[in-house]
Design a protein around this motif. Structure first.
Motif, PDB file in Angstrom:
ATOM      1  N   ARG A  32       0.843  -1.197   0.000  1.00  0.00           N
ATOM      2  CA  ARG A  32       0.000   0.000   0.000  1.00  0.00           C
ATOM      3  C   ARG A  32       0.880   1.250   0.000  1.00  0.00           C
ATOM      4  O   ARG A  32       1.458   1.610   1.029  1.00  0.00           O
ATOM      5  CB  ARG A  32      -0.913   0.009   1.222  1.00  0.00           C
ATOM      6  CG  ARG A  32      -1.791   1.263   1.316  1.00  0.00           C
ATOM      7  CD  ARG A  32      -2.594   1.262   2.603  1.00  0.00           C
ATOM      8  NE  ARG A  32      -3.536   0.161   2.642  1.00  0.00           N
ATOM      9  CZ  ARG A  32      -4.248  -0.168   3.733  1.00  0.00           C
ATOM     10  NH1 ARG A  32      -4.084   0.507   4.866  1.00  0.00           N
ATOM     11  NH2 ARG A  32      -5.096  -1.186   3.684  1.00  0.00           N
ATOM     12  N   PRO A  33       1.008   1.927  -1.130  1.00  0.00           N
ATOM     13  CA  PRO A  33       1.733   3.200  -1.138  1.00  0.00           C
ATOM     14  C   PRO A  33       1.037   4.208  -0.220  1.00  0.00           C
ATOM     15  O   PRO A  33      -0.191   4.169  -0.060  1.00  0.00           O
ATOM     16  CB  PRO A  33       1.665   3.642  -2.605  1.00  0.00           C
ATOM     17  CG  PRO A  33       1.427   2.376  -3.364  1.00  0.00           C
ATOM     18  CD  PRO A  33       0.560   1.537  -2.469  1.00  0.00           C
ATOM     19  N   PRO A  34       1.792   5.112   0.378  1.00  0.00           N
ATOM     20  CA  PRO A  34       1.230   6.058   1.356  1.00  0.00           C
ATOM     21  C   PRO A  34       0.550   7.240   0.657  1.00  0.00           C
ATOM     22  O   PRO A  34       1.000   8.383   0.747  1.00  0.00           O
ATOM     23  CB  PRO A  34       2.467   6.504   2.135  1.00  0.00           C
ATOM     24  CG  PRO A  34       3.565   6.448   1.112  1.00  0.00           C
ATOM     25  CD  PRO A  34       3.247   5.272   0.228  1.00  0.00           C
ATOM     26  N   LYS A  35      -0.537   6.982  -0.022  1.00  0.00           N
ATOM     27  CA  LYS A  35      -1.115   7.964  -0.940  1.00  0.00           C
ATOM     28  C   LYS A  35      -1.528   9.264  -0.249  1.00  0.00           C
ATOM     29  O   LYS A  35      -1.167  10.354  -0.702  1.00  0.00           O
ATOM     30  CB  LYS A  35      -2.292   7.312  -1.678  1.00  0.00           C
ATOM     31  CG  LYS A  35      -1.880   6.128  -2.543  1.00  0.00           C
ATOM     32  CD  LYS A  35      -3.047   5.516  -3.278  1.00  0.00           C
ATOM     33  CE  LYS A  35      -3.801   4.512  -2.479  1.00  0.00           C
ATOM     34  NZ  LYS A  35      -3.117   3.206  -2.337  1.00  0.00           N
ATOM     35  N   ALA A  36      -2.289   9.161   0.833  1.00  0.00           N
ATOM     36  CA  ALA A  36      -2.714  10.385   1.527  1.00  0.00           C
ATOM     37  C   ALA A  36      -1.516  11.128   2.108  1.00  0.00           C
ATOM     38  O   ALA A  36      -1.446  12.363   2.071  1.00  0.00           O
ATOM     39  CB  ALA A  36      -3.720  10.051   2.621  1.00  0.00           C
ATOM     40  N   ALA A  37      -0.538  10.377   2.636  1.00  0.00           N
ATOM     41  CA  ALA A  37       0.658  11.012   3.194  1.00  0.00           C
ATOM     42  C   ALA A  37       1.447  11.736   2.115  1.00  0.00           C
ATOM     43  O   ALA A  37       2.029  12.804   2.362  1.00  0.00           O
ATOM     44  CB  ALA A  37       1.529   9.962   3.888  1.00  0.00           C
ATOM     45  N   VAL A  38       1.482  11.176   0.921  1.00  0.00           N
ATOM     46  CA  VAL A  38       2.145  11.840  -0.196  1.00  0.00           C
ATOM     47  C   VAL A  38       1.463  13.175  -0.487  1.00  0.00           C
ATOM     48  O   VAL A  38       2.119  14.200  -0.707  1.00  0.00           O
ATOM     49  CB  VAL A  38       2.148  10.942  -1.448  1.00  0.00           C
ATOM     50  CG1 VAL A  38       2.502  11.741  -2.703  1.00  0.00           C
ATOM     51  CG2 VAL A  38       3.136   9.787  -1.275  1.00  0.00           C
ATOM     52  N   GLY A  39       0.123  13.165  -0.487  1.00  0.00           N
ATOM     53  CA  GLY A  39      -0.617  14.407  -0.718  1.00  0.00           C
ATOM     54  C   GLY A  39      -0.335  15.455   0.349  1.00  0.00           C
ATOM     55  O   GLY A  39      -0.109  16.630   0.037  1.00  0.00           O
ATOM     56  N   HIS A  40      -0.349  15.033   1.614  1.00  0.00           N
ATOM     57  CA  HIS A  40      -0.039  15.955   2.712  1.00  0.00           C
ATOM     58  C   HIS A  40       1.353  16.562   2.544  1.00  0.00           C
ATOM     59  O   HIS A  40       1.550  17.779   2.663  1.00  0.00           O
ATOM     60  CB  HIS A  40      -0.099  15.218   4.050  1.00  0.00           C
ATOM     61  CG  HIS A  40      -1.442  15.220   4.701  1.00  0.00           C
ATOM     62  ND1 HIS A  40      -1.917  16.273   5.447  1.00  0.00           N
ATOM     63  CD2 HIS A  40      -2.431  14.278   4.712  1.00  0.00           C
ATOM     64  CE1 HIS A  40      -3.125  15.993   5.906  1.00  0.00           C
ATOM     65  NE2 HIS A  40      -3.468  14.786   5.466  1.00  0.00           N
ATOM     66  N   ALA A  41       2.331  15.685   2.276  1.00  0.00           N
ATOM     67  CA  ALA A  41       3.711  16.149   2.184  1.00  0.00           C
ATOM     68  C   ALA A  41       3.920  17.060   0.979  1.00  0.00           C
ATOM     69  O   ALA A  41       4.662  18.043   1.050  1.00  0.00           O
ATOM     70  CB  ALA A  41       4.656  14.944   2.103  1.00  0.00           C
ATOM     71  N   ALA A  42       3.263  16.729  -0.132  1.00  0.00           N
ATOM     72  CA  ALA A  42       3.406  17.559  -1.334  1.00  0.00           C
ATOM     73  C   ALA A  42       2.870  18.960  -1.094  1.00  0.00           C
ATOM     74  O   ALA A  42       3.494  19.954  -1.485  1.00  0.00           O
ATOM     75  CB  ALA A  42       2.690  16.905  -2.512  1.00  0.00           C
ATOM     76  N   PHE A  43       1.716  19.048  -0.433  1.00  0.00           N
ATOM     77  CA  PHE A  43       1.182  20.380  -0.146  1.00  0.00           C
ATOM     78  C   PHE A  43       2.093  21.119   0.827  1.00  0.00           C
ATOM     79  O   PHE A  43       2.324  22.329   0.678  1.00  0.00           O
ATOM     80  CB  PHE A  43      -0.231  20.299   0.425  1.00  0.00           C
ATOM     81  CG  PHE A  43      -0.815  21.664   0.691  1.00  0.00           C
ATOM     82  CD1 PHE A  43      -1.414  22.383  -0.322  1.00  0.00           C
ATOM     83  CD2 PHE A  43      -0.707  22.244   1.951  1.00  0.00           C
ATOM     84  CE1 PHE A  43      -1.909  23.661  -0.093  1.00  0.00           C
ATOM     85  CE2 PHE A  43      -1.201  23.508   2.191  1.00  0.00           C
ATOM     86  CZ  PHE A  43      -1.807  24.220   1.169  1.00  0.00           C
ATOM     87  N   GLY A  44       2.607  20.407   1.836  1.00  0.00           N
ATOM     88  CA  GLY A  44       3.499  21.057   2.788  1.00  0.00           C
ATOM     89  C   GLY A  44       4.747  21.608   2.128  1.00  0.00           C
ATOM     90  O   GLY A  44       5.196  22.711   2.443  1.00  0.00           O
ATOM     91  N   LEU A  45       5.285  20.866   1.174  1.00  0.00           N
ATOM     92  CA  LEU A  45       6.472  21.325   0.451  1.00  0.00           C
ATOM     93  C   LEU A  45       6.149  22.565  -0.369  1.00  0.00           C
ATOM     94  O   LEU A  45       6.929  23.527  -0.430  1.00  0.00           O
ATOM     95  CB  LEU A  45       6.961  20.199  -0.456  1.00  0.00           C
ATOM     96  CG  LEU A  45       8.418  20.220  -0.917  1.00  0.00           C
ATOM     97  CD1 LEU A  45       9.360  20.268   0.265  1.00  0.00           C
ATOM     98  CD2 LEU A  45       8.695  18.995  -1.780  1.00  0.00           C
ATOM     99  N   LEU A  46       4.967  22.550  -0.997  1.00  0.00           N
ATOM    100  CA  LEU A  46       4.563  23.688  -1.810  1.00  0.00           C
ATOM    101  C   LEU A  46       4.295  24.918  -0.939  1.00  0.00           C
ATOM    102  O   LEU A  46       4.681  26.041  -1.299  1.00  0.00           O
ATOM    103  CB  LEU A  46       3.307  23.328  -2.612  1.00  0.00           C
ATOM    104  CG  LEU A  46       2.990  24.221  -3.807  1.00  0.00           C
ATOM    105  CD1 LEU A  46       4.115  24.133  -4.839  1.00  0.00           C
ATOM    106  CD2 LEU A  46       1.673  23.797  -4.436  1.00  0.00           C
ATOM    107  N   ALA A  47       3.659  24.711   0.197  1.00  0.00           N
ATOM    108  CA  ALA A  47       3.394  25.833   1.109  1.00  0.00           C
ATOM    109  C   ALA A  47       4.701  26.456   1.598  1.00  0.00           C
ATOM    110  O   ALA A  47       4.814  27.684   1.702  1.00  0.00           O
ATOM    111  CB  ALA A  47       2.554  25.357   2.291  1.00  0.00           C
ATOM    112  N   ALA A  48       5.693  25.616   1.876  1.00  0.00           N
ATOM    113  CA  ALA A  48       6.988  26.136   2.312  1.00  0.00           C
ATOM    114  C   ALA A  48       7.647  26.940   1.200  1.00  0.00           C
ATOM    115  O   ALA A  48       8.264  27.983   1.441  1.00  0.00           O
ATOM    116  CB  ALA A  48       7.892  24.980   2.736  1.00  0.00           C
TER     117      ALA A  48
END
Length: 381
Positions: free
Chosen positions: A338-354
């Motif tokens: 199971r790839p960490p799909k929701a976690a990937v989404g969270h992290a991607a937005f966090g990177l973009l916000a930074a």
């Protein structure tokens, strides 16, 4: 329709107009300025970046504002039009309010794998009061480029999250375009490099190589010595799954010389039934006792065909699926990575916000890798 820049004023005149509009209205969004000036959002962003570097205006999330100090608009405009040296940067007033950001997101599918990734992004965006504009594409670079262009030029988004096609001529051209635009971009479940020095783009990905290797180790721990792999042609994930399978087999000393190693069409193709029977024939001939299959629908179809042919799951053939979207619905339920799909989404937005919060051009590129999980069920027990 995107407004053409051909009828726009000269650059200095346009930038003077930006300052004049900000003097009248305070804070303005990129889209408002683009509409007022009859130019594209990209042109406005470039003007804002230049004027901010000169200390004439201040960049805020999604737009621009004048600095805290009061300077006569006529003097500012005159300096721009006359080509006089820029004044020293002016101080920014503390506590001055910014404006809400708009993030565009383009994913290749809205009905498999990607909904959980989008959910992770939505949750993170909602927590920061950021607007998310979502577009679904079709795994085609031309379609992705069209959707992204619309988000940048028509919506005027402040940043982009995208899972682009990166291979082939069209994919390589799309990557170059993404690197050239004036808005921050974070790749989701994709990685890419471009430019003369192969500069990496910011990205958040699942470690599919690790996930596939984890599945092989699980099967080997159960006593399997002939473990094959089945992947789907044209899937961006397949090369990573195959690499993880091969690395783990080599690490564990499992024979690869006559291993079942198949990269086939997906289950919707007319050739699938014939390819499936060929695959199972190879498993029998090579005495393969376990398979890692990407993705769930292909794994479920394989199990169905095994039952029709009298091949018992897992007694004769253990199966591990990759994706875990619908693996649990199979009979028997499939063990799955199971790839960490929701976690990937969270992290991607966090990177973009930074990235949005940090105007430092020298901020290092971040590449985030998140590990999948192995969910053990009946198909491998």
């Amino acid at each position: 329709m995107t407004v053409s820049d051909s009828a726009a004023p000269l650059p200095d005149e346009r930038r003077a107009r930006v300052i004049e509009l900000l003097r009248r209205r305070g804070v303005l969004r990129v889209t408002e300025l683009a509409s007022e000036l009859a130019v594209s959002a990209i042109t406005v962003r470039r003007d804002i970046a230049l004027l901010a570097s000169q200390g004439l205006i201040r960049r805020v999330r999604g737009g621009a504002a004048l600095p805290g100090a009061t300077v006569a608009s006529g003097a500012l405009i005159g300096r721009l039009l006359e080509g006089s040296p820029s004044p020293e940067p002016m101080p920014v007033a503390a506590g001055e309010a910014g404006i809400q950001a708009t993030v565009g997101m383009v994913v290749p599918s809205l009905d498999y794998y990607w909904p959980d990734v989008v959910r992770g992004v939505r949750e993170a965006a909602a927590a920061s009061d950021t607007r998310l504009v979502l577009r679904g594409a079709t795994y085609q670079a031309a379609d992705e480029r069209r959707q992204l262009t619309w988000l940048v030029d028509s919506v005027g988004v402040d940043a982009l999250l995208v899972a682009p096609t990166t291979t082939g001529e069209d994919g390589e051209a799309l990557v170059r375009w993404l690197q050239s635009i004036e808005v921050p971009v974070v790749l989701v479940e994709r990685a890419a490099v471009a430019g003369p020095y192969q500069e990496a783009m910011e990205s958040v990905v699942s470690d599919h190589v690790y996930g596939a290797a984890m599945a092989v180790r699980h099967l080997a721990a159960l006593g399997h010595r002939r473990i094959g792999v089945v992947t789907t042609m044209d899937s961006p994930t397949s090369p990573h799954v195959r690499r993880g399978w091969r690395q783990a087999c080599e690490e564990l000393g499992l024979g690869l010389e006559d291993a079942v190693d198949v990269n086939t069409v997906d289950r919707r193709a007319p050739e699938w039934p014939h390819a499936l029977d060929d695959l199972l024939d190879r498993c029998v001939t090579s005495r393969t006792t376990a398979l890692l299959v990407h993705s769930d629908p292909e794994a479920i179809s394989l199990v169905d065909r095994c039952q029709e042919r009298g091949i018992r799951i897992p007694a004769d053939l253990a199966v591990v699926a990759y994706d875990d979207e619908v693996a649990e619905l199979c009979d028997p339920p499939l063990t799955a990575v199971r790839p960490p799909k929701a976690a990937v989404g969270h992290a991607a937005f966090g990177l973009l916000a930074a990235r949005l919060a940090d105007d430092d051009a020298h901020r290092p590129t971040h590449r985030v890798v998140i590990e999948p999980r192995l969910i053990i069920r009946s198909s491998s027990a």
